[in-house]
Each structure stands twice: as structure tokens, then as C-alpha cells.
Design a protein around this motif. Sequence first.
Motif, PDB file in Angstrom:
ATOM      1  N   ALA A 158       0.827  -1.210   0.000  1.00  0.00           N
ATOM      2  CA  ALA A 158       0.000   0.000   0.000  1.00  0.00           C
ATOM      3  C   ALA A 158       0.858   1.256   0.000  1.00  0.00           C
ATOM      4  N   LEU A 159       2.001   1.189   0.653  1.00  0.00           N
ATOM      5  CA  LEU A 159       2.900   2.351   0.673  1.00  0.00           C
ATOM      6  C   LEU A 159       3.353   2.731  -0.729  1.00  0.00           C
ATOM      7  N   THR A 160       3.470   1.747  -1.597  1.00  0.00           N
ATOM      8  CA  THR A 160       3.913   2.028  -2.970  1.00  0.00           C
ATOM      9  C   THR A 160       2.768   2.494  -3.858  1.00  0.00           C
ATOM     10  N   ARG A 161       1.552   2.322  -3.401  1.00  0.00           N
ATOM     11  CA  ARG A 161       0.386   2.657  -4.226  1.00  0.00           C
ATOM     12  C   ARG A 161      -0.173   4.049  -3.935  1.00  0.00           C
ATOM     13  N   ILE A 162       0.277   4.672  -2.861  1.00  0.00           N
ATOM     14  CA  ILE A 162      -0.165   6.037  -2.590  1.00  0.00           C
ATOM     15  C   ILE A 162       0.842   7.011  -3.198  1.00  0.00           C
ATOM     16  N   THR A 163       0.472   8.269  -3.285  1.00  0.00           N
ATOM     17  CA  THR A 163       1.365   9.254  -3.890  1.00  0.00           C
ATOM     18  C   THR A 163       2.515   9.577  -2.950  1.00  0.00           C
ATOM     19  N   ASP A 164       3.565  10.133  -3.511  1.00  0.00           N
ATOM     20  CA  ASP A 164       4.709  10.537  -2.693  1.00  0.00           C
ATOM     21  C   ASP A 164       4.295  11.573  -1.651  1.00  0.00           C
ATOM     22  N   ALA A 165       3.411  12.485  -2.051  1.00  0.00           N
ATOM     23  CA  ALA A 165       2.960  13.524  -1.120  1.00  0.00           C
ATOM     24  C   ALA A 165       2.174  12.917   0.031  1.00  0.00           C
ATOM     25  N   GLN A 166       1.331  11.918  -0.269  1.00  0.00           N
ATOM     26  CA  GLN A 166       0.555  11.260   0.779  1.00  0.00           C
ATOM     27  C   GLN A 166       1.466  10.503   1.735  1.00  0.00           C
ATOM     28  N   ARG A 167       2.455   9.821   1.192  1.00  0.00           N
ATOM     29  CA  ARG A 167       3.375   9.072   2.050  1.00  0.00           C
ATOM     30  C   ARG A 167       4.171  10.022   2.942  1.00  0.00           C
ATOM     31  N   GLU A 168       4.639  11.117   2.358  1.00  0.00           N
ATOM     32  CA  GLU A 168       5.402  12.081   3.140  1.00  0.00           C
ATOM     33  C   GLU A 168       4.549  12.668   4.261  1.00  0.00           C
ATOM     34  N   ALA A 169       3.266  12.979   3.941  1.00  0.00           N
ATOM     35  CA  ALA A 169       2.375  13.543   4.958  1.00  0.00           C
ATOM     36  C   ALA A 169       2.115  12.536   6.075  1.00  0.00           C
ATOM     37  N   LEU A 170       1.861  11.276   5.712  1.00  0.00           N
ATOM     38  CA  LEU A 170       1.631  10.244   6.724  1.00  0.00           C
ATOM     39  C   LEU A 170       2.849  10.064   7.613  1.00  0.00           C
ATOM     40  N   GLU A 171       4.021  10.020   7.005  1.00  0.00           N
ATOM     41  CA  GLU A 171       5.242   9.803   7.784  1.00  0.00           C
ATOM     42  C   GLU A 171       5.546  10.982   8.695  1.00  0.00           C
ATOM     43  N   LYS A 172       5.309  12.197   8.218  1.00  0.00           N
ATOM     44  CA  LYS A 172       5.549  13.374   9.055  1.00  0.00           C
ATOM     45  C   LYS A 172       4.570  13.407  10.225  1.00  0.00           C
ATOM     46  N   ALA A 173       3.278  13.126   9.929  1.00  0.00           N
ATOM     47  CA  ALA A 173       2.278  13.099  10.993  1.00  0.00           C
ATOM     48  C   ALA A 173       2.616  12.013  12.012  1.00  0.00           C
TER      49      ALA A 173
END
Length: 441
Positions: A82-97
Motif C-alpha cells: 500500500a505504501l507504494t500505491r499512494i502518492t509521494d505527497a501522501q506518504r510524506e504527509a503520513l510519515e511526518k504526521a
Amino acid sequence: MTVSTAIARLNAADPDFARHLDHLLSWESVSDDAVNQRVLDIIKAVRERGDAALLEFTQRFDGVDANSIDDLILGRERLELALTRITDAQREALEKAATRVRLYHERQKQDSWQYTEADGTVLGQKVTPLDRAGLYVPGGKASYPSSVLMNAIPAKVAGVGEVVMVVPTPRGEVNELVLAAACIAGVDRVFTVGGAQAVAALAYGTESVPQVDKIVGPGNIYVATAKRHVFGQVGIDMIAGPSEILVVCDGQTDPDWIAMDLFSQAEHDEDAQAILVSPDAAFLDRVAASIDKLLPTMERAEIIEKSVNGRGALIQVRDMQQAIEVANRIAPEHLELSVADPQAWLPQIRHAGAIFMGRHTSEALGDYCAGPNHVLPTSGTARFSSPLGVYDFQKRSSIIFCSEQGASELGHTASVLARGESLTAHARSAEYRILTQGKGN
């Protein structure tokens, strides 16, 4: 689409203000008899038939084409995909949060402690994490990856051995953002089941779903009712009511900002509550105008309209002091202090789930990435409840070690109190260890 607001206007100076406020705040979350019985039947079936019942209910209620329980289990590799299927921006936002949520909650960790008295008696407290926690996550289009972070990360910080997530996938609809959040938060196992049947499976265990010690996470009326019924078998976080926001403003914040802050909770559902309290009547008028201006621009305008018209209010008060009094009376889930010097008023706030300080601190930041937990007490329960935290996934055991001298000294006190309660065995058990008395007493 035509939307319009007729938000209630209240004045704290009115003789009937208290009655009107009570009516506005009233909320009954009690399930009706039909829902209650249906949930009891589902729990009974899952307890008796385990995986078979869980599979049957998932096929029936969620329309999932599954042939066996194995089709409802997602492994760690699926979460990583799933991490590879979301956008880079979404992954960055999730990881920062996730990083911010983790750092905040690490400060909540409690350590075991002990102290030794002069006679050698040792007293203390042992803090132990739960063995296993269950996380319920709503599924389908109404999915909340932020809730995954807010529920799973405190459990992991607390040291919970295993976090098991249940999330329905109606008609097979999988939300990749939710699964990615589960991966980042460290969720160990995921079952694509939901409803009362998922709660029952977590509470009692099935052949495939492990029994947990505590169930956390939001859900619909069936989930909430099931959590009520299994409480005692397992722990639960809370029975949450509709979302709430109370804004206390001195009249100097941009009215558009305030209107949108009110919308931020009103858009959750028709029963959500958005209230503004201010001593400035003209400012309340400007916010009302902003509400009417901005409402047609909202994607969820109809929901906001029903929420604002049904349970919202603009409340005029005498001064800021009375505004704080009203805020404490309401004990809101989210409290925005949109004032010049919020720190000056903070000591007077007694009841609120989360307090957002200053004009620039929107409640939405707390929902996603500020760091503190967004699982908060609702419906006035902030009078006695706290946000979800690491402490919800830890338990405390008392430690008592008595030296020979300490047992003798305490034995006198225990003996008097036990005999006063006519509990002779208690008394004699303590008396046996008094140094000045024989063992045969």
C-alpha cells in the motif's frame, strides 16, 4: 443545490439561557431495541461459531466475495504494498504526521517506581503494557488514515506486544491510504471485517482472530453498541458521540476563519456540533454572514447545513470571563481559544478534550499532524475523561514488600481495622506477623 443556514442565536443574559443551552447540548446515543438485539445476536453467533459466523456476516453485510477467512486477512507485505500505491505527497504527509504523533506520545510513557521506608518496607508501582490491542477502523469511502495513526502509535509507544486492526472493505473496496497508515504505525495484523461481528471477534477471539485486551477506535451505532456489550470482557476506549467544536473568540479573528473552523466539525455528520461564543455581538453577525457566504462552496454543504441548523449556535456573552464559564459548562471535545492572549485564559479552562491556542491554531491541525491525540471525550465527558494516550495501553500493578519489622508495625493497624469490620481471618493473618505475639494467637 440550495443551502441556507438558520443557526441558533443565544444570549447568556437571557433568563432561559441555561435551559436553551441544555437542550442544544442534549445528545442521546443509546441504541434502540432493534439495534441492541441485532448486536447481541451477532455477538452470540461469533462466540459460538467463530470464523464461520465472521465470514457469513462479512459476506452478508459488506457484500464481500470471500470463500474463506483467509481471504479476509492482510499480511504485512500487503501493508507495505500500500505504501507504494499512494502518492509521494501522501506518504510524506503520513510519515511526518506519524513522527509528530510518536514524539508527543513518547512523553506520556510512565515508568515503574519504588521507594523504601525506614524499616525496609518497599512500596511501588509496576507499569506493564497490554499484551494485545484491537483497533477498529471505519472502511469504505469514509476512511480515516489519521485515526489509524492516532490509535496504533500510542499502543506501540506503550509497548503493546501486538496491535490487530479490523477494517471493513464494503464490496471489496480497499482504502490504500488506510493500509499505508497501518504500515507506518506498525500494525501487526489486519482483518478486513467490520461491524459488531469484528468487535465480537476481537473481544472473544475466533480460530483466526486473536482475542485482545482492549478495543479502541471509532465506528457506527452497531460498533458502539457492540463495544458497550463486550466491555468487561475487554477494555474499550470510550463510546464516542458526534464531533464537537467550541470556539471562544474575542471578536478580532477573521470571521471567515471562524466559519471554516465551525465547518471543520460540522462536515463530519448531521449530528456534529459547532458553537461560537463571543462577547462581541457585531462579530457574531459577521461570522453568520461568513457562514452563509462560504457554505455553498463546501463539498459537504448539505451535511454542514443540517449540522449547523440542528445543533449549532452563536452565543453572545457579557465578557470573556463569562465566555470561559460557558466553555467549562459545555466541556467540549475541541476548544479553540481564538483570542489575543490564550495563555492568560488557559488556567481557567477546566473541561475540554483538546485546547487549541490562538488565532492561527485551527482544530484541523490537531486532527492530523500536530501531535496530540485526536481521540477525545465528547458529549460533556471531558468533565471526567481524557484524550486517548499511552496510558490507555498500560496497566499499573501495586508493589508491596514488607520487612519483618514493617509487617509487625502494619499488622497492628490492619488488625484493628479488620476486627472493626468483623473480618477475623484478615485480622489474624496480620497478627501472626506481629513480632510481639506468638504464632498461635
